[in-house]
Each structure stands twice: as structure tokens, then as C-alpha cells.
Enzyme design. Structure first.
Site, mmCIF file in Angstrom:
data_model
loop_
_atom_site.group_PDB
_atom_site.id
_atom_site.type_symbol
_atom_site.label_atom_id
_atom_site.label_comp_id
_atom_site.label_asym_id
_atom_site.label_seq_id
_atom_site.Cartn_x
_atom_site.Cartn_y
_atom_site.Cartn_z
ATOM 1 N N HIS A 285 -15.710 15.187 -37.021
ATOM 2 C CA HIS A 285 -14.413 15.004 -37.019
ATOM 3 C C HIS A 285 -15.564 12.965 -36.051
ATOM 4 O O HIS A 285 -16.074 13.965 -35.127
ATOM 5 C CB HIS A 285 -13.181 14.245 -36.309
ATOM 6 C CG HIS A 285 -12.914 12.775 -36.434
ATOM 7 N ND1 HIS A 285 -13.182 11.712 -35.698
ATOM 8 C CD2 HIS A 285 -11.363 12.642 -36.836
ATOM 9 C CE1 HIS A 285 -12.087 10.947 -36.049
ATOM 10 N NE2 HIS A 285 -11.338 11.581 -36.841
ATOM 11 N N ASP B 105 -11.196 13.902 -48.073
ATOM 12 C CA ASP B 105 -10.677 12.459 -47.582
ATOM 13 C C ASP B 105 -10.759 11.004 -47.826
ATOM 14 O O ASP B 105 -10.846 10.118 -47.603
ATOM 15 C CB ASP B 105 -9.684 13.200 -45.864
ATOM 16 C CG ASP B 105 -10.681 13.335 -44.889
ATOM 17 O OD1 ASP B 105 -11.631 13.410 -44.507
ATOM 18 O OD2 ASP B 105 -9.742 13.060 -43.931
ATOM 19 N N HIS B 106 -12.120 10.171 -46.617
ATOM 20 C CA HIS B 106 -12.831 9.563 -46.482
ATOM 21 C C HIS B 106 -14.548 9.768 -46.302
ATOM 22 O O HIS B 106 -14.611 11.397 -45.793
ATOM 23 C CB HIS B 106 -11.829 8.401 -45.779
ATOM 24 C CG HIS B 106 -12.435 9.861 -44.109
ATOM 25 N ND1 HIS B 106 -12.306 9.019 -43.705
ATOM 26 C CD2 HIS B 106 -10.359 10.227 -43.309
ATOM 27 C CE1 HIS B 106 -12.411 9.794 -42.831
ATOM 28 N NE2 HIS B 106 -11.177 10.243 -42.271
ATOM 29 N N THR C 32 -7.015 9.221 -42.830
ATOM 30 C CA THR C 32 -6.476 11.188 -43.494
ATOM 31 C C THR C 32 -5.674 10.979 -44.217
ATOM 32 O O THR C 32 -4.903 11.494 -45.014
ATOM 33 C CB THR C 32 -7.245 12.039 -42.627
ATOM 34 O OG1 THR C 32 -8.048 12.248 -41.795
ATOM 35 C CG2 THR C 32 -6.320 13.096 -42.854
ATOM 36 N N GLU D 96 -12.886 16.835 -43.769
ATOM 37 C CA GLU D 96 -12.986 15.738 -42.909
ATOM 38 C C GLU D 96 -13.807 15.200 -42.962
ATOM 39 O O GLU D 96 -14.708 15.908 -42.708
ATOM 40 C CB GLU D 96 -12.749 16.653 -41.868
ATOM 41 C CG GLU D 96 -12.347 15.334 -40.394
ATOM 42 C CD GLU D 96 -11.616 14.047 -40.655
ATOM 43 O OE1 GLU D 96 -12.189 12.976 -40.482
ATOM 44 O OE2 GLU D 96 -10.161 14.075 -41.031
#
Length: 652
Positions: A417, A476-477, A302, A257
Site C-alpha cells: 500500500h 484491486d486498483h 479497494t 493490494e
């Protein structure tokens, strides 16, 4: 005697109220553009367009209120509130995502409602009341100075509407002069807002979504021919050195994440490594570590990364495939491997409806979905969007041990996150000291995730799975947006974050560990779309007959560039950002844009063709040789009380 009827001089005081509403709203919107959005204004024409583009929207929408004879002021106030709310929603969204809200995003928010609290609140400020001050002023004026004013000439709306349309066409004409084919070839919402304004963009977005809804109905089997021909012409054959080296092995994907590559090998001033375990993987020579690997997600974040990794197709330009196209036909990795006897499962410490996963995973062919219902979602175990990583991986071990082998599985981590705040006791790693709370906390959050991964690897080794399992770990990003560039310049030790540096900050790690296969640091440029053919080729599955846009990262024919969803790209030689071409090595702006032209044309073709497949649902017309289609209706993801964890009722 009634002094409130100034219209004897103005003869239309409702127009005065209208003019005040338009001017206040115009000033507020332009101020927001300057303060909140980084639109990349490059010349005097763009500055002028930014100034006038809120005007046509204000004239049009407030002009509608002139149709109402008795409630003109009330309707104007309501319109002001709706437009102000839309502006503020874009501001809050942009503060983290550096993007603008679209209709599909609003649908995603409805789908994911109730799980966005901490992140949304952290993006708000008490000073944001400014964006509603004109709304408050209009209410005060309506109740005082203009209390007895009514519409005296209903035909005035025609003049206003004509002026609004004229202003918009003038705006569009100048925009097309500076950016030809703005409405037909732009993949970047930033351009549309810069040239046309946030409100006109929303109208454009609504039209595009209506158009998108009709595309599937009008599609037929001939539409996939061009895609098939392009695919065959650009296929990267597998490298014989690696093809089939992991045949029959289990597969574990781990979504990291919000993790960006700049963290690998990064040391704080006191010498501490935030991610010592991941650093060790990058240099152990038993794992492929791709250091020039880029995320390619759009608004689905995600979920877009999941879509890219398993379908080798690009995400939607607006919204998320998981939410907007979950009813499509897909030929995803879990479904492909089902034909080779693989059992598939997803492990995720959040509830199954988040990102519409309970529907989308059926379309992808996942047999089982272990969501929050399977975990101990106590207060001490949860944070942000679900379960903390350490208890998540620990509680997942009995479930993965119970899977029939060979298996294809995915674990979605959550702790790292935004806004990256850790609970006391989660980690004793110090926060950064870069003058930005979000950036400072990122180091602690990443350290916690790193510890969780090390724990998971140790558990896999202890239960004997490690020696027969391909492990794919991917960022993921991005986690740190452009809004934190001042602090990121301090992190990287540079004077400022230039466009080329910002592009390289979109790198996310990719680790692929294959038991018995020597790895090492890989320099080639690639993106998330490239992972599926890479992994399937390792497993001995040739993807030449599948409709995908990825290029095997280990192939000798790998193309060595990666595109972004907005049409920008990065290659080993050049970087294109907002139609400007930079040297990848020096970051120098190149006067000769021909260096970027060839790749830029391919980027546009790939995005257009991928969109054709997704928007028109073209895979329903195509069946690769040897592939057995799945039926999503055969899946029923029951909770642990419903079926002891066995969730698929068919397709095994």
C-alpha cells in the site's frame, strides 16, 4: 486626517479589500491548476476557461461577505480559509489518486478517520504553505491598512453577485461549446474541474448528491425493465468446456493490494524478479492468467473492487457504494451461493468499520467477518492500514480450516500500500533505482507480498485445501499514480508515458486456478465487472437471470473490452481516452473516431444503467429465478470474545 479612510477617493474601501481578496485567490487557484493538476488542456479556449473559471467562484463567495456590515473583513478571511482548505484538500488528494474530492469522499474520510496517517503525511510538503499565503496576507491587511474600514454601501454585493453570475454563465456557455452536455453526460470529474473550476465543481457535486438522495424515493418497479432488456440482449452464455468444472469446490478470493500487471515478469537491471511466485503462476499452465485485465474502480478503490467482483455492477461515479449505498438491496455472489449450501467469510487484518465493511458485508450476505479483533495486532505485525501480509495469512489458516465446506471466502492483503515503505527485516529485496522514492519502494513492497502469497499457497497445500479450492487472485486498483509517470517511463523503458500507455498501466493481474482444469495465459480484454459471471459459471451457476454487466471471460461471446468509471475504455483494437481514439496496437492517435463510437455508446449505456440500479436501489424490485433473498438484519458480526468466531445468527 484619518488616512485609513482612503474611501473618500475610492469611496468604498471595503471593495478595495474585496478586490485584493479576489485577485490573490484567483492567482493562487490558477497557479495550483498549473502546478498540481493534469487537466489535459488541448486548445486555446480551454486555456482561457482555465484562467477565468476561478473568478466566478471567488466573486460569488467573497461577495457574500459584503452582506455583513460590521464584520465584512472577518467573513472574507473565514471564506478564504474555507476555500483554501478545500483547494489544498483537493491538491493532496489529487497527488495520489489523480482525482478530486467529492462530498461522498469526505464522508468516507470520516468513516475511515484515524487510519490514513502515513499516506496523508507523505503527500504533503513544507512548500504547501503557499496555498495559504493569501489568507495570511488578508489577515495582515485587515489588521493594518484596512483596520478601520467598514462597509459604506451594502448594495455593492448585488453588483458583485450579478457580475459573478454573468461570469459563470459566460464560462458555462463557452464550456458547453467545447464540451456539449458537460453537466449531463460527463462521467469524468477532470472535465468538470477543467471547464468550471474546483469550487464550481464542489457546488455541482453537492447538487448531484442531493439529487441522488431523492432518486431512491422516486423509483418504482418499472424502472428496471430497460436494464433487464439490455441485460438479456448482451448476455454472454457460458463456455460448455468450462461450465460447472468447479462445481461444489471451495472458493478463495485474494485481493492483491495496489498490484499492477507491469510487475509480472519484470526484472531489475541486475536480473532479479520482484515477484517470482506470481510469475510462476502466470506460466504454470494450471492457472488462468489474464494479462489484459483492467481495474474499474472509482473513488472507493479497494472497496469498489470488492463491489465489482461480487456484484458485477459498476461503482459509483462519486464516493463509494460501501459507504453511501450500504443499505441497498444486493444480489451478491455470497448470497447467490448460499442457496447452494456455501458458507461465506471475509478475512481482513483491519478493523471492521474501515470502508463501512461491517455494514456492507451483511448486505452482501457474508456469514462471517474475521477482522482485526481476531488477529495479533502488535506493532511488529502491523503496517499502513493494518496487519502485514505474512502474519495475516499465517494466523488466518486455523480460521479457514475451521470453516464448514464448501466455503466462499475472501482475503484482503494490505502490505503493498502507498507509500510502500517496508520495515527493516520484512524483505531483503533491493529498492528500485528510478529517481522516485515511491516507485523504488514499490518493488520491495511487491516482493514482500509475493512471498506472503507463496507462503499461503504452501499452507493450503499442506492442509489439503488446495486440491478442492478455486483460487482467484486479483489486483484491486493501481498503485502508482500518474504523478510518478517520469519514473514509470524509466521503469518501462519508454521516452514518456503517453495516454495509451497510461491506460494500459491500469491493467491489474487476474489469476484463476481451478483444480484439474488446464489454464494458461489469456489475451482477451476484460475488467473486474467480468469476474463474477466467470467464476459462477465455473461453479455451475448460470447468471442469465441476474442483473449484472459482466461478460464471462471464458465465454466464446465475451465482448473483449473494458470500460473505466470515467467513461474511457480499452478494447483489443482501440483505446478511448478523454474523447480521443487511439490504436491499441501502435498507440497512434486515430483521426477517424468512428472506430471508437460503437463501444463508446455501449459504455455510456452501461454506466447509466448500472447507476440506475445503484442510485435507485432497483434490485429491491427484482428477484432472479431460483434466488432466495437474504435479510441483512439476521447477521451479527460478533468479535471472538462474543461468539467464538461464529458471527452469523441467521440465513445459514
Amino acid at each position: 486626517m484619518n488616512k485609513l479612510r482612503l474611501p473618500k477617493k475610492l469611496n468604498n474601501s471595503h471593495i478595495t479589500f474585496f478586490a485584493i481578496a479576489v485577485v490573490l485567490f484567483w492567482i493562487k487557484t490558477y497557479t495550483a491548476y498549473q502546478i498540481e493538476f493534469k487537466l489535459g488542456i488541448d486548445n486555446s479556449l480551454q486555456k482561457f476557461l482555465l484562467l477565468i473559471n476561478p473568478l466566478s467562484s471567488a466573486l460569488f463567495f467573497f461577495g457574500l461577505a459584503l452582506l455583513f456590515k460590521k464584520r465584512t473583513k472577518l467573513v472574507m478571511i473565514i471564506i478564504n480559509f474555507v476555500l483554501s482548505f478545500l483547494l489544498y484538500a483537493n491538491i493532496a488528494y489529487y497527488r495520489f489518486f489523480n482525482d478530486f474530492i467529492t462530498v461522498p469522499v469526505l464522508m468516507q474520510t470520516k468513516t475511515n478517520a484515524g487510519q490514513l496517517g502515513d499516506s496523508a503525511l507523505s503527500l504533503m510538503s513544507p512548500f504547501d504553505i503557499f496555498y495559504f499565503t493569501d489568507f495570511i496576507i488578508l489577515i495582515v491587511l485587515a489588521l493594518t491598512v484596512f483596520k478601520k474600514v467598514t462597509v459604506t454601501n451594502r448594495k455593492s454585493y448585488k453588483i458583485v453577485l450579478l457580475f459573478a453570475i454573468t461570469t459563470f454563465l459566460f464560462n458555462l456557455g463557452l464550456a458547453e461549446k467545447d464540451r456539449p452536455q458537460l453537466l449531463t453526460r460527463s462521467f469524468d470529474r477532470n472535465y468538470l474541474v477543467k471547464y468550471l473550476g474546483a469550487y464550481n465543481f464542489t457546488i455541482y457535486d453537492v447538487i448531484q448528491n442531493i439529487k441522488s438522495s431523492s432518486q431512491r424515493a422516486l423509483a418504482d418497479s418499472s424502472d428496471i425493465t430497460d436494464v433487464e432488456n439490455y441485460r438479456k440482449a448482451n448476455y454472454a452464455a457460458p463456455n460448455p468446456e468450462y461450465f460447472g468444472k468447479a462445481k461444489g469446490m471451495n472458493v478463495i478470493y485474494i485481493s492483491m493490494e495496489s498490484f499492477q500487471t507491469f510487475m509480472i515478469d519484470y526484472k531489475l537491471p541486475d536480473g532479479q524478479e520482484a515477484t517470482p511466485f506470481l510469475n510462476s503462476l502466470a506460466h504454470d499452465n494450471q492457472t488462468f492468467y489474464f494479462e489484459n485485465f483492467y481495474h474499474q474502480t472509482g473513488q472507493g478503490k479497494t472497496s469498489d473492487a470488492e463491489f465489482l467482483m461480487e456484484n458485477s455492477l459498476y461503482p459509483m461515479g462519486q464516493g463509494a457504494v460501501f459507504v453511501n449505498k450500504a443499505q441497498n438491496t444486493f444480489q451478491a455472489a455470497p448470497a447467490i451461493l448460499k442457496g447452494l449450501g456455501y458458507n461465506s467469510a471475509v478475512f481482513h487484518g483491519n478493523y471492521k468499520t474501515f470502508w463501512n465493511r461491517n455494514v456492507m458485508y451483511k448486505a452482501l450476505g457474508y456469514d462471517q467477518f474475521f477482522d482485526a479483533d481476531y488477529y495479533s495486532m502488535s506493532e511488529e505485525n502491523t503496517k499502513n492500514y493494518g496487519m502485514k501480509d505474512k502474519p495475516f495469512f499465517k494466523e488466518s489458516m486455523p480460521m479457514i480450516e475451521g470453516l464448514k465446506q464448501p466455503f466462499y471466502t475472501k482475503f484482503i492483503s494490505l502490505s503493498n500500500h502507498f507509500p510502500f515503505a517496508m520495515d527493516p527485516g520484512d524483505t531483503d529485496f533491493p529498492a528500485g533505482d528510478f529517481g522516485d522514492t515511491v516507485v523504488n519502494q514499490y518493488f520491495q513492497s511487491a516482493n514482500y507480498m509475493d512471498q506472503a502469497f507463496e507462503q499461503f499457497f504452501n499452507d493450503l497445500k499442506a492442509n489439503g485445501l488446495y486440491d478442492n479450492t478455486v483460487i482467484v487472485m486479483y489486483g484491486d486498483h493501481y498503485g502508482i499514480s500518474e504523478n510518478h509517470n517520469e519514473a514509470m517511463a524509466k521503469v518501462l523503458g519508454v521516452d514518456e508515458i503517453t495516454p495509451d500507455i497510461n491506460a494500459k498501466l491500469q491493467r491489474v493481474p487476474l489469476f484463476i486456478h481451478v483444480p484439474g482444469v488446464k489454464g494458461g495465459v489469456q489475451k482477451q480484454v476484460g475488467g473486474e465487472v467480468d469476474v463474477r459471471p466467470t467464476v459462477l459459471h465455473l461453479l455451475g451457476v448460470d447468471t442469465k437471470d441476474y442483473m449484472e454487466f459482466g461478460s464471462d471471460l471464458l465465454s466464446k461471446d465475451h465482448r473483449n473490452w473494458a470500460l473505466f468509471r470515467n467513461g474511457d475504455f480499452v478494447s483489443s483494437d482501440v483505446i478511448q481516452i478523454k474523447d480521443k481514439c487511439y490504436s491499441s496496437e501502435t498507440g497512434e492517435l486515430l483521426e477517424n473516431t468512428e472506430s471508437c463510437k460503437d463501444i463508446s455508446e455501449k459504455v455510456n449505456i452501461e454506466l447509466q444503467m448500472s447507476d440506475e440500479i445503484v442510485y435507485k436501489d432497483l434490485l429491491r424490485f427484482y428477484k432472479p429465478e431460483g434466488y432466495t433473498p437474504i435479510n441483512p438484519d439476521n447477521y451479527n458480526y460478533l468479535g471472538p470474545k462474543g461468539n467464538k468466531g461464529v458471527k452469523s445468527t441467521g440465513n445459514n
